[in-house]
Design a protein around this motif. Structure first.
Motif, mmCIF file in Angstrom:
data_model
loop_
_atom_site.group_PDB
_atom_site.id
_atom_site.type_symbol
_atom_site.label_atom_id
_atom_site.label_comp_id
_atom_site.label_asym_id
_atom_site.label_seq_id
_atom_site.Cartn_x
_atom_site.Cartn_y
_atom_site.Cartn_z
ATOM 1 N N LYS A 138 0.835 -1.210 0.000
ATOM 2 C CA LYS A 138 0.000 0.000 0.000
ATOM 3 C C LYS A 138 0.864 1.252 0.000
ATOM 4 N N LYS A 142 0.946 3.955 -2.997
ATOM 5 C CA LYS A 142 0.633 5.362 -2.707
ATOM 6 C C LYS A 142 1.790 6.270 -3.113
ATOM 7 N N ASN A 146 1.485 9.164 -5.899
ATOM 8 C CA ASN A 146 1.805 10.564 -5.601
ATOM 9 C C ASN A 146 2.861 11.115 -6.551
ATOM 10 N N GLN A 184 -8.431 7.065 -5.919
ATOM 11 C CA GLN A 184 -8.273 8.286 -5.150
ATOM 12 C C GLN A 184 -9.302 9.296 -5.646
#
Length: 190
Positions: A138, A142, A146, A184
Protein backbone atom coordinates in the motif's frame (compact mmCIF):
# COMPACT_ATOMS: atom_id res chain seq x y z
CA UNK A 1 28.76 -9.53 7.62
CA UNK A 2 29.20 -9.88 11.37
CA UNK A 3 32.51 -9.28 13.08
CA UNK A 4 33.47 -12.48 14.90
CA UNK A 5 33.09 -12.29 18.67
CA UNK A 6 36.32 -13.12 20.45
CA UNK A 7 36.59 -16.19 22.65
CA UNK A 8 37.49 -13.95 25.60
CA UNK A 9 34.38 -11.78 25.07
CA UNK A 10 32.17 -14.87 25.00
CA UNK A 11 33.88 -16.27 28.08
CA UNK A 12 33.51 -12.99 30.02
CA UNK A 13 29.87 -12.75 29.05
CA UNK A 14 29.04 -16.33 30.12
CA UNK A 15 30.82 -15.75 33.46
CA UNK A 16 28.84 -12.54 33.97
CA UNK A 17 25.59 -14.26 32.99
CA UNK A 18 26.14 -17.16 35.40
CA UNK A 19 27.01 -14.74 38.19
CA UNK A 20 23.91 -12.55 37.65
CA UNK A 21 21.13 -14.96 36.69
CA UNK A 22 19.67 -18.09 38.23
CA UNK A 23 18.73 -20.60 35.55
CA UNK A 24 15.53 -22.64 35.42
CA UNK A 25 17.44 -25.91 34.87
CA UNK A 26 20.59 -26.67 36.86
CA UNK A 27 21.91 -28.66 33.87
CA UNK A 28 22.08 -25.37 31.96
CA UNK A 29 24.68 -24.18 34.46
CA UNK A 30 26.71 -27.37 33.87
CA UNK A 31 26.56 -26.87 30.10
CA UNK A 32 27.64 -23.23 30.30
CA UNK A 33 30.48 -24.12 32.69
CA UNK A 34 31.60 -26.89 30.34
CA UNK A 35 31.63 -24.40 27.45
CA UNK A 36 33.63 -21.94 29.59
CA UNK A 37 36.31 -24.52 30.29
CA UNK A 38 36.71 -25.91 26.76
CA UNK A 39 38.25 -23.47 24.31
CA UNK A 40 37.42 -25.57 21.25
CA UNK A 41 33.71 -25.51 22.14
CA UNK A 42 33.83 -21.83 23.11
CA UNK A 43 35.32 -21.01 19.71
CA UNK A 44 32.29 -22.60 18.05
CA UNK A 45 29.68 -20.86 20.24
CA UNK A 46 27.46 -18.19 18.69
CA UNK A 47 24.86 -16.24 20.66
CA UNK A 48 21.74 -15.57 18.59
CA UNK A 49 18.20 -14.33 19.24
CA UNK A 50 16.36 -17.41 17.90
CA UNK A 51 17.96 -20.85 17.57
CA UNK A 52 15.04 -22.82 16.14
CA UNK A 53 16.36 -22.63 12.57
CA UNK A 54 19.96 -23.45 13.51
CA UNK A 55 21.45 -26.87 12.75
CA UNK A 56 22.45 -27.16 16.43
CA UNK A 57 21.23 -24.82 19.13
CA UNK A 58 20.31 -24.48 22.78
CA UNK A 59 17.70 -22.36 24.50
CA UNK A 60 18.66 -21.56 28.09
CA UNK A 61 16.29 -19.58 30.28
CA UNK A 62 16.73 -17.77 33.58
CA UNK A 63 14.19 -17.75 36.42
CA UNK A 64 13.19 -14.17 35.54
CA UNK A 65 11.83 -15.17 32.12
CA UNK A 66 8.57 -16.91 31.26
CA UNK A 67 10.11 -18.76 28.29
CA UNK A 68 10.68 -22.54 28.19
CA UNK A 69 13.42 -23.62 30.64
CA UNK A 70 15.58 -25.54 28.17
CA UNK A 71 15.55 -26.82 24.61
CA UNK A 72 18.18 -28.40 22.40
CA UNK A 73 17.79 -28.38 18.62
CA UNK A 74 19.78 -30.60 16.30
CA UNK A 75 18.91 -31.16 12.65
CA UNK A 76 15.20 -30.38 13.20
CA UNK A 77 14.97 -32.65 16.25
CA UNK A 78 14.07 -30.97 19.53
CA UNK A 79 14.67 -32.29 23.03
CA UNK A 80 14.32 -30.97 26.54
CA UNK A 81 16.79 -33.58 27.85
CA UNK A 82 19.79 -31.56 29.01
CA UNK A 83 21.94 -34.65 29.59
CA UNK A 84 21.58 -35.78 25.96
CA UNK A 85 22.38 -32.22 24.89
CA UNK A 86 25.47 -32.14 27.10
CA UNK A 87 26.61 -35.44 25.61
CA UNK A 88 26.15 -34.08 22.07
CA UNK A 89 28.18 -30.96 22.91
CA UNK A 90 31.00 -33.06 24.37
CA UNK A 91 31.06 -35.47 21.42
CA UNK A 92 30.81 -32.83 18.67
CA UNK A 93 33.12 -30.06 19.82
CA UNK A 94 34.05 -29.08 16.25
CA UNK A 95 30.42 -28.23 15.30
CA UNK A 96 28.99 -24.73 15.62
CA UNK A 97 26.71 -24.31 18.62
CA UNK A 98 24.12 -21.54 18.66
CA UNK A 99 22.84 -20.35 22.03
CA UNK A 100 19.70 -18.35 22.77
CA UNK A 101 19.56 -16.95 26.29
CA UNK A 102 16.20 -15.89 27.69
CA UNK A 103 16.36 -13.48 30.59
CA UNK A 104 14.49 -10.36 31.64
CA UNK A 105 14.88 -7.52 29.13
CA UNK A 106 17.55 -9.46 27.21
CA UNK A 107 16.81 -7.52 24.01
CA UNK A 108 17.66 -4.28 25.82
CA UNK A 109 20.80 -5.51 27.55
CA UNK A 110 24.02 -3.94 26.22
CA UNK A 111 26.31 -6.77 27.36
CA UNK A 112 24.19 -9.38 25.58
CA UNK A 113 24.00 -7.17 22.49
CA UNK A 114 27.81 -7.03 22.43
CA UNK A 115 28.10 -10.81 21.94
CA UNK A 116 24.96 -11.50 19.90
CA UNK A 117 25.39 -12.43 16.25
CA UNK A 118 23.01 -12.43 13.35
CA UNK A 119 21.49 -15.86 12.84
CA UNK A 120 22.40 -16.94 9.29
CA UNK A 121 19.71 -19.64 9.29
CA UNK A 122 16.62 -17.46 9.84
CA UNK A 123 14.58 -17.30 6.61
CA UNK A 124 14.53 -13.86 4.98
CA UNK A 125 10.79 -13.45 5.45
CA UNK A 126 10.59 -14.86 8.99
CA UNK A 127 10.00 -11.49 10.64
CA UNK A 128 7.79 -10.14 7.84
CA UNK A 129 4.10 -10.86 8.36
CA UNK A 130 1.34 -10.91 5.76
CA UNK A 131 0.08 -7.64 7.25
CA UNK A 132 3.58 -6.12 6.88
CA UNK A 133 3.69 -7.10 3.20
CA UNK A 134 0.23 -5.63 2.60
CA UNK A 135 1.17 -2.37 4.32
CA UNK A 136 4.42 -2.18 2.35
CA UNK A 137 2.51 -2.71 -0.92
CA UNK A 138 0.00 0.00 0.00
CA UNK A 139 2.80 2.39 0.88
CA UNK A 140 4.62 1.67 -2.37
CA UNK A 141 1.42 2.06 -4.43
CA UNK A 142 0.63 5.36 -2.71
CA UNK A 143 4.18 6.62 -3.24
CA UNK A 144 4.09 5.73 -6.95
CA UNK A 145 0.65 7.33 -7.28
CA UNK A 146 1.80 10.56 -5.60
CA UNK A 147 4.91 10.73 -7.78
CA UNK A 148 3.01 10.20 -11.06
CA UNK A 149 0.30 12.64 -9.98
CA UNK A 150 2.87 15.32 -9.16
CA UNK A 151 4.57 14.90 -12.55
CA UNK A 152 1.24 15.07 -14.41
CA UNK A 153 0.17 18.14 -12.46
CA UNK A 154 3.46 19.87 -13.34
CA UNK A 155 2.98 18.98 -17.01
CA UNK A 156 -0.63 20.26 -16.87
CA UNK A 157 0.61 23.53 -15.36
CA UNK A 158 3.19 23.80 -18.16
CA UNK A 159 0.48 23.15 -20.78
CA UNK A 160 -1.61 25.95 -19.25
CA UNK A 161 1.39 28.30 -19.22
CA UNK A 162 2.03 27.46 -22.89
CA UNK A 163 -1.71 27.78 -23.70
CA UNK A 164 -1.56 24.28 -25.25
CA UNK A 165 -5.20 23.16 -25.00
CA UNK A 166 -4.64 19.81 -26.72
CA UNK A 167 -1.81 18.86 -24.36
CA UNK A 168 -3.85 20.11 -21.38
CA UNK A 169 -6.84 17.89 -22.31
CA UNK A 170 -4.61 14.84 -22.92
CA UNK A 171 -2.76 15.24 -19.60
CA UNK A 172 -6.00 15.92 -17.68
CA UNK A 173 -7.43 12.65 -19.01
CA UNK A 174 -4.26 10.83 -17.93
CA UNK A 175 -4.57 12.35 -14.46
CA UNK A 176 -8.24 11.28 -14.23
CA UNK A 177 -7.33 7.72 -15.29
CA UNK A 178 -4.49 7.61 -12.78
CA UNK A 179 -6.81 8.73 -9.97
CA UNK A 180 -9.46 6.16 -10.98
CA UNK A 181 -6.82 3.43 -11.10
CA UNK A 182 -5.63 4.21 -7.57
CA UNK A 183 -9.17 4.82 -6.28
CA UNK A 184 -8.27 8.29 -5.15
CA UNK A 185 -11.12 10.81 -5.22
CA UNK A 186 -10.14 13.89 -7.17
CA UNK A 187 -10.33 17.13 -5.29
CA UNK A 188 -12.68 19.61 -6.91
CA UNK A 189 -11.23 23.09 -7.27
CA UNK A 190 -13.67 25.92 -6.74
Amino acid sequence: MNTPISRQDKKSFIQWFLKNYQLKKRESVWILNYILNHQQVLNKVHFVRDVKFCPRGIVITSQCSSEVPFRFYKDHIVTTDAEKSFHDIRMNQEEDLYIQLNFSKSHQHAYYASVIEENPFVPDDYFVTKKDRLLAKKLLDKTVFNYKKKILQQEIDNALDELDQEKFIKLSKELNELEKMFNQPRLQKQ
